[in-house]
Design a protein around this motif. Structure first.
Motif, short mmCIF file in Angstrom:
data_model
loop_
_atom_site.label_atom_id
_atom_site.label_comp_id
_atom_site.label_asym_id
_atom_site.label_seq_id
_atom_site.Cartn_x
_atom_site.Cartn_y
_atom_site.Cartn_z
N ARG A 191 0.82 -1.21 0.00
CA ARG A 191 0.00 0.00 0.00
C ARG A 191 0.85 1.26 0.00
NH1 ARG A 191 -3.92 -1.84 4.76
NH2 ARG A 191 -1.97 -1.41 5.78
N CYS A 192 2.16 1.11 -0.11
CA CYS A 192 3.05 2.28 -0.09
C CYS A 192 3.19 2.86 -1.49
CB CYS A 192 4.42 1.89 0.46
SG CYS A 192 5.34 0.79 -0.63
N ASP A 193 3.75 4.05 -1.57
CA ASP A 193 4.13 4.63 -2.84
C ASP A 193 5.62 4.42 -3.11
OD1 ASP A 193 1.65 5.74 -3.73
OD2 ASP A 193 1.86 7.30 -2.22
N VAL A 194 6.42 4.49 -2.06
CA VAL A 194 7.86 4.29 -2.18
C VAL A 194 8.27 3.21 -1.19
CG1 VAL A 194 10.14 5.35 -1.98
CG2 VAL A 194 8.23 6.70 -2.85
N ALA A 195 8.85 2.14 -1.70
CA ALA A 195 9.29 1.03 -0.86
C ALA A 195 10.77 1.22 -0.52
CB ALA A 195 9.09 -0.30 -1.57
N ILE A 196 11.10 1.01 0.73
CA ILE A 196 12.49 1.03 1.15
C ILE A 196 12.91 -0.42 1.35
CG2 ILE A 196 14.09 1.68 2.99
CD1 ILE A 196 12.40 4.19 3.41
N ALA A 240 12.00 -7.41 -2.91
CA ALA A 240 12.20 -6.30 -3.84
C ALA A 240 11.38 -6.52 -5.11
CB ALA A 240 13.69 -6.17 -4.17
N GLY A 241 11.27 -7.78 -5.54
CA GLY A 241 10.46 -8.12 -6.71
C GLY A 241 8.99 -7.80 -6.50
N TYR A 242 8.50 -8.00 -5.27
CA TYR A 242 7.11 -7.65 -4.96
C TYR A 242 6.89 -6.15 -5.16
CZ TYR A 242 6.50 -12.21 -2.63
OH TYR A 242 6.43 -13.55 -2.34
N ALA A 243 7.83 -5.34 -4.70
CA ALA A 243 7.70 -3.88 -4.85
C ALA A 243 7.69 -3.51 -6.33
CB ALA A 243 8.84 -3.18 -4.13
N LEU A 244 8.56 -4.12 -7.11
CA LEU A 244 8.61 -3.83 -8.54
C LEU A 244 7.33 -4.27 -9.24
CD1 LEU A 244 10.24 -2.80 -10.99
CD2 LEU A 244 11.06 -5.15 -11.26
N LEU A 271 16.23 -3.82 -10.34
CA LEU A 271 16.03 -2.52 -9.70
C LEU A 271 17.17 -1.56 -10.04
CD1 LEU A 271 14.73 -3.34 -6.09
CD2 LEU A 271 13.45 -2.56 -8.06
N GLU A 272 17.61 -1.59 -11.31
CA GLU A 272 18.74 -0.74 -11.69
C GLU A 272 18.42 0.74 -11.55
OE1 GLU A 272 16.22 -0.62 -15.27
OE2 GLU A 272 16.87 -2.30 -14.09
N PHE A 273 17.15 1.09 -11.48
CA PHE A 273 16.73 2.48 -11.37
C PHE A 273 16.73 2.99 -9.92
CE2 PHE A 273 12.98 -0.21 -11.20
CZ PHE A 273 12.36 0.22 -10.05
N ALA A 274 16.80 2.09 -8.96
CA ALA A 274 16.66 2.47 -7.55
C ALA A 274 17.96 3.04 -6.98
CB ALA A 274 16.23 1.27 -6.72
N PRO A 275 17.88 4.19 -6.30
CA PRO A 275 19.08 4.73 -5.66
C PRO A 275 19.49 3.84 -4.48
CG PRO A 275 17.17 6.08 -5.14
CD PRO A 275 16.72 5.05 -6.11
N THR A 313 12.01 5.24 -9.73
CA THR A 313 10.66 4.79 -10.02
C THR A 313 10.65 3.87 -11.24
OG1 THR A 313 8.40 5.51 -10.50
CG2 THR A 313 10.15 6.84 -11.43
N PRO A 314 9.83 2.84 -11.20
CA PRO A 314 9.69 2.04 -12.42
C PRO A 314 8.98 2.85 -13.49
CG PRO A 314 8.20 1.23 -10.70
CD PRO A 314 9.01 2.34 -10.11
N VAL A 315 9.26 2.56 -14.72
CA VAL A 315 8.60 3.22 -15.85
C VAL A 315 7.93 2.11 -16.66
CG1 VAL A 315 8.96 4.54 -17.97
CG2 VAL A 315 10.25 5.12 -15.91
N ARG A 316 6.66 2.30 -16.95
CA ARG A 316 5.93 1.30 -17.72
C ARG A 316 5.67 1.86 -19.11
NH1 ARG A 316 2.60 -1.27 -13.13
NH2 ARG A 316 4.30 -2.37 -12.10
#
Length: 183
Positions: free
Chosen positions: A1-6, A23-27, A64-68, A170-173
């Motif tokens: 239910r989050c917008d940004v997962a840590i 991490a895959g669940y968040a993606l 998750l190559e896009f994640a800082p 952020t993922p981009v679709r």
């Protein structure tokens, strides 16, 4: 239910399969992501640099190559104050709207740099692209032969969007859709 997962990792350990699964669940749910390595204060003893830690994480979490990536120490409080500003930055990117004009310019330049291949002897043509939603940024491209676009070229287009509009964290679709060329 989050917008940004840590994604909180133990910096002293290697990235586990369970870490990758979470991490895959968040993606899969299209959430913005930040990867944090905790216990960084203990890393001096093992003499692992941030670059080595980042390389280990990127290797195991390629998707998750896009994640800082950040490092903190919850025990000492080192860099903990940097987490919420990073969350706010990722949320801004995650909820960003990009107008159709600049988006189409981005695609046009990307296609000029690396043209689309032909499909059954015919040229593949992109008519236009538009953003259909945010959270995560989702774009729809209208082409004459959407089935002709290979997944690697689709990834190239996504990376072009990410680079042009600084959509890190952020993922981009990207949805490829057919549209008949109008006379």
């Amino acid at each position: 239910r989050c917008d940004v997962a840590i994604i909180l990792l133990d910096a002293m350990e290697t990235v586990t399969d369970q870490d990758a699964t979470i991490a895959g669940y968040a993606l899969d749910r299209g959430k913005g992501c930040i990867i944090i390595g905790n216990k960084w204060d203990l890393m001096r003893e093992s003499e692992i640099t941030f670059e080595e830690f980042e390389e280990r994480v990127r290797y195991k979490l390629k998707f998750l190559e896009f994640a800082p990536i950040m490092t903190v120490s919850a025990k000492s409080g080192m860099r903990v104050d940097k987490i919420l500003p990073k969350v706010e930055q990722v949320f801004e990117e995650y909820s960003r709207n990009i107008s159709t004009g600049p988006l189409n310019d981005c695609f046009e330049k990307a296609i000029q740099r690396n043209p689309m291949s032909s499909y059954r002897g015919k040229f593949v043509k992109m008519f236009y692209a538009t953003q259909v939603k945010n959270k995560p940024p989702t774009f729809k491209c209208f082409l004459n032969f959407p089935e002709a676009i290979h997944f690697s070229y689709k990834r190239y287009l996504i990376n072009s969007i990410r680079k042009s509009f600084c959509l890190m964290g952020t993922p981009v679709r990207l949805i490829l859709s057919g549209k008949k060329e109008e006379p």
